[in-house]
Design a protein around this motif. Structure first.
Motif, PDB file in Angstrom:
ATOM      1  N   ARG A  41       2.911   2.343  -0.100  1.00 41.61           N
ATOM      2  CA  ARG A  41       3.606   2.456  -0.495  1.00 41.61           C
ATOM      3  C   ARG A  41       5.124   2.004  -0.135  1.00 41.61           C
ATOM      4  O   ARG A  41       5.790   0.769  -0.654  1.00 41.61           O
ATOM      5  N   ARG A  42       5.298   2.050   1.543  1.00 39.53           N
ATOM      6  CA  ARG A  42       6.193   2.237   1.966  1.00 39.53           C
ATOM      7  C   ARG A  42       6.151  -0.147   2.222  1.00 39.53           C
ATOM      8  O   ARG A  42       7.306  -0.200   2.308  1.00 39.53           O
ATOM      9  N   HIS A  43       4.791  -0.126   2.174  1.00 41.14           N
ATOM     10  CA  HIS A  43       4.906  -1.830   2.542  1.00 41.14           C
ATOM     11  C   HIS A  43       4.589  -2.825   1.444  1.00 41.14           C
ATOM     12  O   HIS A  43       5.296  -3.616   1.173  1.00 41.14           O
ATOM     13  N   ARG A  44       4.829  -1.667  -0.136  1.00 37.21           N
ATOM     14  CA  ARG A  44       4.522  -2.956  -1.057  1.00 37.21           C
ATOM     15  C   ARG A  44       6.235  -2.668  -2.431  1.00 37.21           C
ATOM     16  O   ARG A  44       6.260  -3.712  -2.085  1.00 37.21           O
ATOM     17  N   TRP A  45       6.590  -1.957  -1.524  1.00 37.99           N
ATOM     18  CA  TRP A  45       7.931  -2.149  -1.755  1.00 37.99           C
ATOM     19  C   TRP A  45       9.324  -3.254  -1.823  1.00 37.99           C
ATOM     20  O   TRP A  45       9.872  -3.575  -2.925  1.00 37.99           O
ATOM     21  N   PRO A  46       8.850  -4.045  -0.662  1.00 35.72           N
ATOM     22  CA  PRO A  46       9.849  -4.783  -0.437  1.00 35.72           C
ATOM     23  C   PRO A  46       9.082  -6.061  -1.452  1.00 35.72           C
ATOM     24  O   PRO A  46      10.012  -6.739  -1.986  1.00 35.72           O
ATOM     25  N   VAL A  47       7.594  -5.831  -2.284  1.00 37.25           N
ATOM     26  CA  VAL A  47       7.213  -7.115  -2.543  1.00 37.25           C
ATOM     27  C   VAL A  47       8.495  -7.400  -4.342  1.00 37.25           C
ATOM     28  O   VAL A  47       8.776  -8.298  -4.677  1.00 37.25           O
ATOM     29  N   VAL A  48       8.421  -5.701  -4.084  1.00 37.00           N
ATOM     30  CA  VAL A  48       9.565  -6.147  -5.917  1.00 37.00           C
ATOM     31  C   VAL A  48      10.755  -6.360  -5.867  1.00 37.00           C
ATOM     32  O   VAL A  48      11.827  -6.064  -6.703  1.00 37.00           O
ATOM     33  N   VAL A  49      11.629  -6.244  -4.661  1.00 38.79           N
ATOM     34  CA  VAL A  49      12.727  -6.863  -4.244  1.00 38.79           C
ATOM     35  C   VAL A  49      13.725  -8.196  -4.931  1.00 38.79           C
ATOM     36  O   VAL A  49      14.753  -8.209  -5.447  1.00 38.79           O
ATOM     37  N   PRO A  50      12.814  -9.442  -5.238  1.00 38.02           N
ATOM     38  CA  PRO A  50      13.066 -10.298  -5.660  1.00 38.02           C
ATOM     39  C   PRO A  50      13.219 -10.750  -7.047  1.00 38.02           C
ATOM     40  O   PRO A  50      13.925 -10.395  -7.831  1.00 38.02           O
ATOM     41  N   PHE A  51      12.647  -9.612  -7.473  1.00 37.37           N
ATOM     42  CA  PHE A  51      12.295  -9.255  -9.394  1.00 37.37           C
ATOM     43  C   PHE A  51      13.532  -8.092 -10.195  1.00 37.37           C
ATOM     44  O   PHE A  51      14.953  -8.877 -10.020  1.00 37.37           O
ATOM     45  N   PHE A  52      14.488  -7.400  -8.291  1.00 36.02           N
ATOM     46  CA  PHE A  52      15.537  -6.604  -8.598  1.00 36.02           C
ATOM     47  C   PHE A  52      16.587  -7.545  -8.430  1.00 36.02           C
ATOM     48  O   PHE A  52      17.451  -7.906  -9.497  1.00 36.02           O
ATOM     49  N   VAL A  53      16.500  -8.910  -8.245  1.00 35.72           N
ATOM     50  CA  VAL A  53      17.563  -9.485  -7.906  1.00 35.72           C
ATOM     51  C   VAL A  53      17.090 -10.416  -8.708  1.00 35.72           C
ATOM     52  O   VAL A  53      19.073 -10.573  -8.858  1.00 35.72           O
ATOM     53  N   PHE A  54      16.577 -10.973  -8.688  1.00 36.22           N
ATOM     54  CA  PHE A  54      16.588 -11.506 -10.224  1.00 36.22           C
ATOM     55  C   PHE A  54      17.392 -10.926 -11.624  1.00 36.22           C
ATOM     56  O   PHE A  54      18.533 -11.280 -11.926  1.00 36.22           O
ATOM     57  N   LEU A  55      17.603 -10.069 -11.931  1.00 38.16           N
ATOM     58  CA  LEU A  55      17.722  -8.521 -12.954  1.00 38.16           C
ATOM     59  C   LEU A  55      19.340  -8.803 -12.446  1.00 38.16           C
ATOM     60  O   LEU A  55      20.062  -8.818 -13.418  1.00 38.16           O
ATOM     61  N   VAL A  57      21.061 -11.203 -10.486  1.00 33.49           N
ATOM     62  CA  VAL A  57      21.809 -11.934 -11.090  1.00 33.49           C
ATOM     63  C   VAL A  57      21.586 -12.623 -12.997  1.00 33.49           C
ATOM     64  O   VAL A  57      22.802 -12.757 -13.189  1.00 33.49           O
ATOM     65  N   CYS A  58      20.935 -12.395 -13.088  1.00 27.91           N
ATOM     66  CA  CYS A  58      20.204 -13.324 -14.191  1.00 27.91           C
ATOM     67  C   CYS A  58      20.995 -11.976 -15.416  1.00 27.91           C
ATOM     68  O   CYS A  58      21.308 -13.050 -16.587  1.00 27.91           O
ATOM     69  N   PHE A  59      20.698 -10.937 -15.268  1.00 28.06           N
ATOM     70  CA  PHE A  59      21.519 -10.030 -16.477  1.00 28.06           C
ATOM     71  C   PHE A  59      22.067  -9.075 -16.367  1.00 28.06           C
ATOM     72  O   PHE A  59      23.261  -9.154 -17.129  1.00 28.06           O
TER      73      PHE A  59
END
Length: 318
Positions: A41-55, A57-59
């Motif tokens: 799980r610790r190795h997977r959480w950086p994958v969603v960082v771009p999604f939260f950055v997108f949210l 900036v865009c929202f």
């Protein structure tokens, strides 16, 4: 000579069965930070960082700017700004309240009509013995659902306008019909909302199992009783969720109404555009942001209704 090798002595109160091995001692607790699952799980959480950055900036950034502007009043004399609820209170009074009410009324009427008509068309397609009819209807609905905005408005003006082809052919002007009215807007909105409802409700109708109808028939129930006691209750979450989605679609539509009726019909989207462009009063940008905030609040309420209904529909029809 007897064997004097020490044998394991079972604990008091527990006697192992003959021919069975003694139980293995418990494994020591893992102290490496939670085991492989937690490390994964610790190795997977950086994958969603771009999604939260997108949210963010865009929202998040536009939403924060809108909220700040809605509660900010600019003093024209000094040029300074201060926090105030003047814009929000102004957006909920007078002509702006009429525009908000008009948009809600238009959205409610078109959502109700689109839900009923779209559900009937979808049921006719599902129950039809012709296999190719479904593909034709789905393809046509997908095209018509995306035909909106200014092209749709121009098409309706050329067809049902004052000098439109159908108006002149059937003399609709003598009946008092006007495309540039509330009724005309309802017709234009239904043109793309009914096909959208057909696409939405088709999967729900496919989820109705044939065994349910067969079981009802074996118990002596008629077709109308089956729909009244089984079919409609199961489809209700999907139908209500589709109606809520239709409401949101009509509530956010702007281009079709702007080209067809302009400012002759009080709609919140047209009032926001006029305030941003300075067509009525100059320097009303923050008032437009306050009206936009009202629309966002209504959209959030719509989403709060739709999400539980969608989950319930998935549980029944999944």
């Amino acid at each position: 000579m007897p064997d004097k090798t020490a044998l394991p002595v079972p604990a008091a109160g527990s006697v192992p069965a003959a021919g069975t091995a003694a139980p293995a001692p418990p494994a020591p607790p893992v102290r490496d930070g939670g085991g492989p699952r937690r490390r994964t799980r610790r190795h997977r959480w950086p994958v969603v960082v771009p999604f939260f950055v997108f949210l963010a900036v865009c929202f998040g950034l536009p939403a924060g700017t809108m909220v700040y502007g809605a509660f900010t009043v600019l003093d024209p004399a000094s040029g300074t700004s201060e926090l105030s609820t003047e814009n929000v209170s102004g957006s909920l009074s007078g002509a702006y309240a009429t525009g908000l009410t008009g948009s809600v009324e238009l959205s409610a009427v078109t959502a109700l009509l689109a839900t009923v008509i779209g559900a009937l068309i979808a049921q006719a397609v599902v129950s039809s013995p012709r296999a190719g009819l479904r593909g034709i209807v789905v393809s046509a609905s997908g095209v018509l659902a995306n035909f909106s905005g200014a092209p749709l408005a121009f098409a309706f003006i050329a067809t049902l306008g004052t000098t439109g082809t159908v108006t002149q052919l059937f003399h609709l002007d003598r009946t008092g019909f006007s495309l540039y009215s509330f009724t005309g807007l309802v017709l234009a909105y239904l043109y793309f909302m009914i096909p959208l409802m057909v696409v939405i409700v088709l999967p729900a109708l496919d989820g109705l199992r044939a065994q349910w109808q067969e079981a009802a028939a074996s118990c002596g129930a008629t077709r109308s009783q089956y729909w009244r006691h089984v079919g409609i209750p199961v489809l209700t979450p999907s139908l209500v969720g589709g109606a809520v989605l239709m409401f949101g679609t009509a509530f956010a539509s702007h281009a079709t109404a702007a080209v067809m009726v302009g400012s002759s019909q009080p709609l919140i989207t047209i009032q926001i555009a006029n305030a941003l462009n300075g067509n009525v009063l100059v320097g009303q940008e923050n008032l437009a942001l306050a009206m936009s905030l009202n629309m966002v609040v209504i959209a959030l309420l719509v989403m709060a209704v739709q999400i539980p209904l969608q989950r319930r529909s998935t549980r029944w029809l999944g």
